[in-house]
Design a protein around this motif. Structure first.
Motif, PDB file in Angstrom:
ATOM      1  N   MET B  87       0.839  -1.199   0.000  1.00  0.00           N
ATOM      2  CA  MET B  87       0.000   0.000   0.000  1.00  0.00           C
ATOM      3  C   MET B  87       0.871   1.245   0.000  1.00  0.00           C
ATOM      4  O   MET B  87       0.579   2.218  -0.717  1.00  0.00           O
ATOM      5  N   VAL B  88       1.916   1.249   0.819  1.00  0.00           N
ATOM      6  CA  VAL B  88       2.824   2.398   0.873  1.00  0.00           C
ATOM      7  C   VAL B  88       3.469   2.611  -0.503  1.00  0.00           C
ATOM      8  O   VAL B  88       3.615   3.730  -0.972  1.00  0.00           O
ATOM      9  N   LEU B  89       3.823   1.512  -1.168  1.00  0.00           N
ATOM     10  CA  LEU B  89       4.517   1.613  -2.450  1.00  0.00           C
ATOM     11  C   LEU B  89       3.621   2.159  -3.554  1.00  0.00           C
ATOM     12  O   LEU B  89       4.007   3.081  -4.266  1.00  0.00           O
ATOM     13  N   GLY B  95      -6.562   3.374  -9.047  1.00  0.00           N
ATOM     14  CA  GLY B  95      -6.605   1.909  -9.129  1.00  0.00           C
ATOM     15  C   GLY B  95      -5.575   1.284  -8.224  1.00  0.00           C
ATOM     16  O   GLY B  95      -5.196   0.134  -8.399  1.00  0.00           O
ATOM     17  N   GLY B  96      -5.124   2.083  -7.250  1.00  0.00           N
ATOM     18  CA  GLY B  96      -4.024   1.655  -6.387  1.00  0.00           C
ATOM     19  C   GLY B  96      -4.232   0.310  -5.713  1.00  0.00           C
ATOM     20  O   GLY B  96      -3.309  -0.491  -5.632  1.00  0.00           O
ATOM     21  N   LEU B  97      -5.460   0.068  -5.265  1.00  0.00           N
ATOM     22  CA  LEU B  97      -5.684  -1.180  -4.543  1.00  0.00           C
ATOM     23  C   LEU B  97      -5.451  -2.406  -5.426  1.00  0.00           C
ATOM     24  O   LEU B  97      -5.032  -3.449  -4.944  1.00  0.00           O
ATOM     25  N   ALA B  98      -5.738  -2.265  -6.724  1.00  0.00           N
ATOM     26  CA  ALA B  98      -5.496  -3.394  -7.633  1.00  0.00           C
ATOM     27  C   ALA B  98      -3.999  -3.667  -7.725  1.00  0.00           C
ATOM     28  O   ALA B  98      -3.557  -4.824  -7.708  1.00  0.00           O
ATOM     29  N   PHE B  99      -3.193  -2.581  -7.808  1.00  0.00           N
ATOM     30  CA  PHE B  99      -1.728  -2.761  -7.825  1.00  0.00           C
ATOM     31  C   PHE B  99      -1.252  -3.399  -6.520  1.00  0.00           C
ATOM     32  O   PHE B  99      -0.389  -4.273  -6.510  1.00  0.00           O
ATOM     33  N   LYS B 208      -3.177   7.596   0.708  1.00  0.00           N
ATOM     34  CA  LYS B 208      -1.851   8.207   0.635  1.00  0.00           C
ATOM     35  C   LYS B 208      -1.334   8.321   2.063  1.00  0.00           C
ATOM     36  O   LYS B 208      -2.042   8.800   2.949  1.00  0.00           O
ATOM     37  N   TYR B 209      -0.135   7.828   2.277  1.00  0.00           N
ATOM     38  CA  TYR B 209       0.395   7.810   3.642  1.00  0.00           C
ATOM     39  C   TYR B 209       1.312   8.986   3.875  1.00  0.00           C
ATOM     40  O   TYR B 209       1.984   9.456   2.950  1.00  0.00           O
ATOM     41  N   PHE B 211       4.783  10.473   5.550  1.00  0.00           N
ATOM     42  CA  PHE B 211       6.115   9.876   5.558  1.00  0.00           C
ATOM     43  C   PHE B 211       6.299   8.979   6.783  1.00  0.00           C
ATOM     44  O   PHE B 211       6.799   7.862   6.673  1.00  0.00           O
ATOM     45  N   ALA B 212       5.794   9.459   7.938  1.00  0.00           N
ATOM     46  CA  ALA B 212       5.955   8.695   9.177  1.00  0.00           C
ATOM     47  C   ALA B 212       5.205   7.373   9.108  1.00  0.00           C
ATOM     48  O   ALA B 212       5.731   6.322   9.474  1.00  0.00           O
ATOM     49  N   GLU B 213       3.965   7.448   8.572  1.00  0.00           N
ATOM     50  CA  GLU B 213       3.178   6.216   8.447  1.00  0.00           C
ATOM     51  C   GLU B 213       3.867   5.230   7.503  1.00  0.00           C
ATOM     52  O   GLU B 213       3.925   4.031   7.758  1.00  0.00           O
ATOM     53  N   GLY B 214       4.348   5.800   6.394  1.00  0.00           N
ATOM     54  CA  GLY B 214       5.034   4.959   5.417  1.00  0.00           C
ATOM     55  C   GLY B 214       6.210   4.236   6.053  1.00  0.00           C
ATOM     56  O   GLY B 214       6.380   3.029   5.884  1.00  0.00           O
ATOM     57  N   LEU B 215       6.996   4.996   6.819  1.00  0.00           N
ATOM     58  CA  LEU B 215       8.157   4.429   7.489  1.00  0.00           C
ATOM     59  C   LEU B 215       7.731   3.337   8.467  1.00  0.00           C
ATOM     60  O   LEU B 215       8.361   2.271   8.550  1.00  0.00           O
TER      61      LEU B 215
END
Ligand code: NA
Ligand code: NA
Lengths: 164, 433, 320
Positions: B87-89, B95-99, B208-209, B211-215
């Motif tokens: 999800m972060v990537l 269509g992000g969820l499909a990726f 969309k995350y 930066f902190a969440e992504g990390l």
């Protein structure tokens, strides 16, 4: 018939626990092998053999258990198109084939192999156990297969879905 | 010779059509065929011997372990952490969820050995999540089903171990390396289809995350991702065999899900062990029965006859490979991958040898081909599991599956025509000349 | 296959079609067809298609296979006396070995399998096994100290390497190339044709001809199938097998010479060992059998030594 399904149920319960124990043992055995190979100086040769033999037992006994729960892969597209009467005849025929396979190949052929190995005192390379002990999984699995096939033959199908 | 082939084909096809368990159909057809050249006693005892000794292989032990580790990862919180990482990537795109679904399936595939495990573990989270965001339910199921098959090619892979056995010992490490590029190629082409679809249907952007969440999610996924490096790195570097790697994967998944994430309770273990035994036993009965059939085929010199026949059709390797692909696509619609690999590898290997086609290239091509079959009706285990998890029917999933089949088919053509796609990586790490 | 009046026999082995063993079996087929005037045929199954050596022996006992070739060490389970061949430096020369194999001791061992449903028909040459290593050469037993040496999965082989000072590591033959390349093991041991055909010489650049053991291959026939043959057919089979043995020994010799020549060409350092150093170090392995049945057999073997000095006879060209 009650007796048959009772016997099948009891054997399957026993079988389930045996399989769980064998699988746990397999995991412990191979983990031990990894450990000995990296930590202790001498690699252990019997763990590998034990693991192979456990897999034979798990595979053959587990197959009988999976058969009772109709998990084995098969091609049902043609049977699905049949009337329920026809499908019942076909499914009885397949159960008969399974019974014949279990008795002829697993029980008879397997027992011959076990007797041969015992008579010839054929020992395994590392553990020096009789190979008959390894092959014993064949007739035991065959007897269970036969029991479960009989159980299915005498069971009254609840729906056409059960036939395929 | 001719009569033996007829006995074999007729008995096998009739038994299969009547819905005999495939493994039993294989064994029974084998016995009937053997009776043409030997006595009843010798035939029955030989088949029994092959069924037991067919399982007598240390390499095969990797299979129960990768199955078990797959179940542990699915139930133990590892799958969800991989999804969050994906999800972060790619979650932010339209269509992000499909990726995310495709990447998570590929990631899960790269730590577990089985496509069905990936479908249930990833699909179990992703299909409901995508449904909630307003994606089409049938499309979600179709994406999960096809993306899960990338785990067949991306190592570790149980089917590649089975192929190694059936082909007479092609190196498992080399096969694992060979699967990477084609596996990733399939994943990328599926994502391409998703992108087109998302644009057409105007699918929403995902989360969309910050930066902190992504990390945070990245760090949370590291222990799961580390398993890929330990397992595959260890096998390629020769520190341990695939079987030992399988045991390590199980221990690692146990420690993670039982001790660290605490998402599996100790009392749930017997049930997980039993599920692994069931899946293992289904594969093992097939392997044992196929061992007896392939013994009988050799005994009757059938692969040699088949090779002569194939060479009489064409001497052009590409033509032969295309013909074999067509045959395997047909086989794949009706038959699951494991029995198909076990039955056809020993028959086709001598043809490949005569044509000078490497067993590595052929193996990857065959697995990719049969991966398509896993997602096609009337028989497709991954499709069945996907539909039950996606709570939909096969007839409805077929339409969104069509462009995904097309993408896989294009990959199959590329892998067939360019052996480099399979051979470059194992050659680069020195596993083949 | 074939008309119903043809008696078809089947022989299986684990080697490749280019190997002297396979070629000798194809020759056996030709000879059997000649002796029987075309009334008998022998189908040859190479490359372990029908199973491992142990499994092939079992197929002989079941009766679905007529004949196979196994290493004498694979017969140890049935004929314990075969362990004798794993004793290092038992034979002073190839002549000594073949005197024993074709004399009383060899013939007794061929018959000893009968209670186990198989009959030995002759011995094939499998040469002598020697060490090869990847990183550094070995010249004497002390050089093996701390080295991981791949051995066959047999207790005698493990004991031998450990006694010499190395650290025996069982690795399957198929995985050995990679194991040598990646340093999982530091070396292995085998005869020159196997060293060459397996391409291990590409990664192992030192070959020490210490010739520690000479374990022959044995041609074994199923007594179940044997009983079904007429005495005339049995004698044709025996003659064809004997011809095949002669052929195999010649092919083996040529293949050993070729192998040594090719590995040298590929840059392998081939060194003659001072065998006395290795023999002294392993004397204990022979002594352990003193007072046993195998010990008595060893005495008979030693009595058959023609006394030729091993330095003259064991040079690389002879049948090993
Ligand atoms: Na995988
Ligand atoms: Na299908």
């Amino acid at each position: 018939m009650k007796l048959l399904s009772h016997l099948a149920e009891r054997s399957d319960t026993l079988l389930r626990w045996l399989l769980i124990v064998l699988m746990a043992l397999l995991l412990i055995d191979v983990s031990w092998q990894v450990l000995t190979r990296f930590i202790l100086p001498k690699p252990s040769s019997f763990t590998e053999e034990l693991a192979r033999f456990l897999l034979i037992w798990i595979g053959l006994l587990g197959s009988a258990h999976a058969y009772r729960h109709k998990m084995h892969l098969g091609i049902d597209v043609f049977v699905r198109t049949m009337s329920s009467n026809k499908a019942l005849v076909v499914s009885r025929f397949v159960q008969l084939i399974t019974l014949a396979f279990a008795l002829a190949v697993l029980v008879y052929g397997g027992s011959k192999l076990v007797l041969l190995a015992y008579h010839l005192e054929q020992k395994s390379a590392a553990m020096q156990i009789n190979m008959g002990l390894v092959y014993l999984a064949l007739p035991i699995s065959g007897a269970l297969f036969a029991l479960f096939a009989l159980e299915q033959m005498f069971a009254i199908p609840q729906s056409t879905e059960e036939l395929v | 010779m001719d009569s033996t082939i007829i006995i074999l084909l007729v008995s096998f096809v009739v038994l299969l059509a009547l819905h005999t368990p495939i493994a039993i159909a294989i064994a029974v057809a084998t016995v009937l065929t053997m009776l043409a050249t030997m006595g009843v006693d010798a035939a029955l005892t030989t088949v029994a011997q092959r069924m037991a000794s067919g399982l007598d292989s240390f390499a095969l032990l990797a299979i129960p372990f990768f199955i078990l580790s797959g179940y542990l990862m699915g139930q133990g919180g590892i799958a969800r952490r991989l999804i969050n990482f994906a999800m972060v990537l790619v979650g932010r795109f339209s269509g992000g969820l499909a990726f995310v679904n495709v990447i998570a399936c590929a990631l899960f595939g790269s730590i577990s050995g089985s496509a069905v495990a990936a479908t249930s573990a990833i699909g179990g989270f992703m299909i409901p999540a995508m449904n909630k965001e307003g994606y089409d339910k049938n499309f979600n199921t179709a994406v999960t089903v096809t993306a899960s098959t990338t785990g067949m090619l991306i190592p570790p892979s149980n089917i590649l171990i089975i192929y190694s056995l059936a082909s007479g010992g092609v190196s498992i490490a080399a096969l694992f390396m060979a699967g990477y590029i084609p596996g990733l190629l399939v994943a990328l082409s599926l994502m391409l289809v998703c992108a087109v679809y998302a644009k057409k249907k105007n699918f929403p952007k995902g989360l969309k995350y910050s930066f902190a969440e992504g990390l945070h999610h990245l760090f949370a996924a590291i222990p799961s991702l580390a398993l890929i490096i330990i397992v595959i790195g260890g096998i390629i570097a020769g520190y341990f065999t695939p079987t030992e790697a399988g045991a390590i994967a199980v221990i690692y998944a146990l420690v993670l899900s039982l001790g660290v994430y605490k998402e599996i309770k100790l009392e749930e273990l017997p049930d997980i062990l039993l599920k692994s035994v069931q899946t293992t036993a289904i594969v093992m009965l097939l392997i044992g029965a196929s061992a007896s059939m392939s013994w009988m085929l050799s005994y009757e010199f059938i692969p040699q006859s088949f090779t002569e026949l194939a060479l009489s059709l064409s001497e052009n390797p590409i033509m032969i490979l295309l013909l074999i692909n067509i045959m395997l696509l047909v086989v794949g619609t009706f038959m699951d991958m494991t029995p198909a690999v076990l039955i056809f590898t020993p028959i086709l290997m001598p043809v490949m040898a005569a044509m000078g086609i490497s067993p590595l290239h052929f193996g990857i091509m065959m697995i990719l081909n049969l991966s398509i079959g896993l997602c096609t009706p009337p028989v497709g285990s991954v499709l069945f599991v996907g539909c039950s998890i996606g709570k939909t029917r096969i007839g409805e999933v077929v339409k969104p599956l069509l462009p995904l089949y097309a993408a896989m088919f294009v990959c199959l053509l590329l892998v067939t025509l360019f052996p480099q796609l399979s051979e470059a990586l194992p050659r680069a790490v020195g596993l083949i000349e | 296959s074939g008309e119903s009046d043809t008696k078809t026999l089947r022989i299986a082995h684990g080697l490749d079609v280019n190997h002297p063993v396979h070629q000798a079996m194809v020759y056996m087929r030709e000879r059997l067809q000649v002796y029987s005037g075309g009334s008998m045929d022998l189908l040859v199954y190479p490359s372990g298609q029908l199973g491992s050596e142990r499994e092939n022996l079992e197929l002989l006992q079941i009766g679905s296979l007529s004949m196979t070739k196994v290493s004498a060490s694979s017969l140890e389970a049935f004929v314990p006396e075969m362990k004798m061949f794993s004793v290092p430096y038992l034979f002073s020369s190839p002549e000594h070995l073949w005197n024993v194999l074709q004399g009383d001791v060899g013939m007794e061992l061929l018959e000893a399998g009968k209670p186990y449903y198989f009959l030995g028909l002759g011995y094939y040459d499998a040469g002598s096994r020697s060490f090869y290593t990847t990183e550094k050469p070995v010249y004497q037993p002390d050089d093996l100290q701390g080295m991981k040496i791949r051995v066959m999965n047999s207790q005698s082989a493990v004991n031998m390497v450990n006694t010499m000072g190395g650290s025996a590591t069982p690795v399957s033959w198929g995985e050995l190339y990679t194991a040598l390349q990646q340093g999982v093991v530091d070396g292995a041991e085998n005869n020159p044709p196997s060293f060459y055909l397996s391409k291990h010489y590409e990664v192992a650049k030192y070959y020490l001809l210490d010739e520690h053991t000479s374990i022959p291959d044995v041609l074994v026939f199923s007594t179940n199938v044997w009983k079904e043959l007429t005495s005339e057919q049995q004698s044709w089979v025996r003659q064809a097998a004997a011809d095949s043995v002669t052929k195999q020994r010649a092919l083996w010799k040529a293949s050993t010479e070729l192998a040594l020549q090719e590995v040298k060409k590929a840059g392998v350092e081939v060194v003659e060992a001072d065998k006395r150093l290795f023999a002294n170090k392993t004397a204990v392995l022979r002594e352990q059998y003193e007072g046993t049945k195998i010990g008595a057999l060893i005495q008979r073997v030693l009595a058959q030594d023609t006394g030729l000095s091993s330095d003259d006879q064991n040079s690389q060209g002879d049948a090993q």
